[in-house]
Design an enzyme around this catalytic site. Sequence first.
Site, short mmCIF file in Angstrom:
data_model
loop_
_atom_site.label_atom_id
_atom_site.label_comp_id
_atom_site.label_asym_id
_atom_site.label_seq_id
_atom_site.Cartn_x
_atom_site.Cartn_y
_atom_site.Cartn_z
CB SER A 216 -0.93 -0.01 1.22
OG SER A 216 -0.18 -0.19 2.41
CG HIS B 263 -3.08 -0.88 -2.67
ND1 HIS B 263 -3.37 0.43 -2.36
CD2 HIS B 263 -3.26 -1.59 -1.51
CE1 HIS B 263 -3.70 0.51 -1.08
NE2 HIS B 263 -3.64 -0.71 -0.56
CD GLU C 172 -3.99 3.19 -4.94
OE1 GLU C 172 -4.00 4.42 -5.00
OE2 GLU C 172 -3.36 2.57 -4.06
CG ASN D 193 -2.85 3.87 1.71
OD1 ASN D 193 -3.91 4.08 2.29
ND2 ASN D 193 -2.39 2.65 1.50
#
Length: 289
Positions: A117, A138, A150, A188
């Site tokens: 992440s 991800h 992702e 993130n």
Amino acid sequence: MRNIAVIGAGQMGTGIAQTVAAHGMTVMLADVDLARAEAGKANVEKALVKLMGRGKIEAGEAEALLARITPVADYAPFAEADLIVEAATEREEIKNAIFESAGKVLNAGAIMASNTSSIPITRMANHSPDPARFIGLHFFNPVPVMGLIEVIPGLATAQTTTDSVTEFARGLGKEVVLSQDEPGFVVNRILLPMINEAVFVLGQSTAGIEDIDKGCRLGLNHPMGPLQLADFVGLDTCLDIITVLYRTTRDSKYRPAPLLVKYVEAGWLGRKTGRGFYDYTGEAPVPTR
């Protein structure tokens, strides 16, 4: 891609395995030993029982899904995989060791992906046998529910690798966000500084846990507050990610909140340990400060 290998039988790895198997693909699930891999499959079975109880899945469908997941004792069977997905803890040295070991059996047409992440893909690709066939993939927790993946190509990732993995992700019924290989990627990079700042606000006694979460739920129209979300993600994971952002960018705005560090040192990691910013041992969560 019809045969997928997943390394890591924790919450993320089992969620990936369940989602992949639900879409008709076979899954080999590995962890540090066969017992943990089998425990991971058992957790998938528990999740399916809950879904059956809610009428979300039929018994026959659940049985067929479970039959497509095979726990394995080592990486040797991964020679048959079209895609190997690493879903271990967010520690770079652990992930690199996995890539080096699993890379020894990666077949010539297969792709290796990391569910990281936050850790740079280009850097980790150097520990794989072929950086052109290495990519970030991800998933979001809980994987069977969340609609986003992702896709993060590294500097050396081939376009054919990116295209294949994007097609695979969409084949799971997910929406795809393509990110460049920058620290934290898209989600993130935005989320963890917000959570970290919420912990700063708490640590400086600007407001209490419930008021911080209420303010963000109602004032920002978020489904849950940042401290509640941190407990759900895992405070150790939050700390790992914000630390990667801080060390990679050297930007002080990513400095981990001291209170976050303290909670992790205390072993108060959130829901998975029964206590984080909230205490989950009673009938309803109670703030710990």
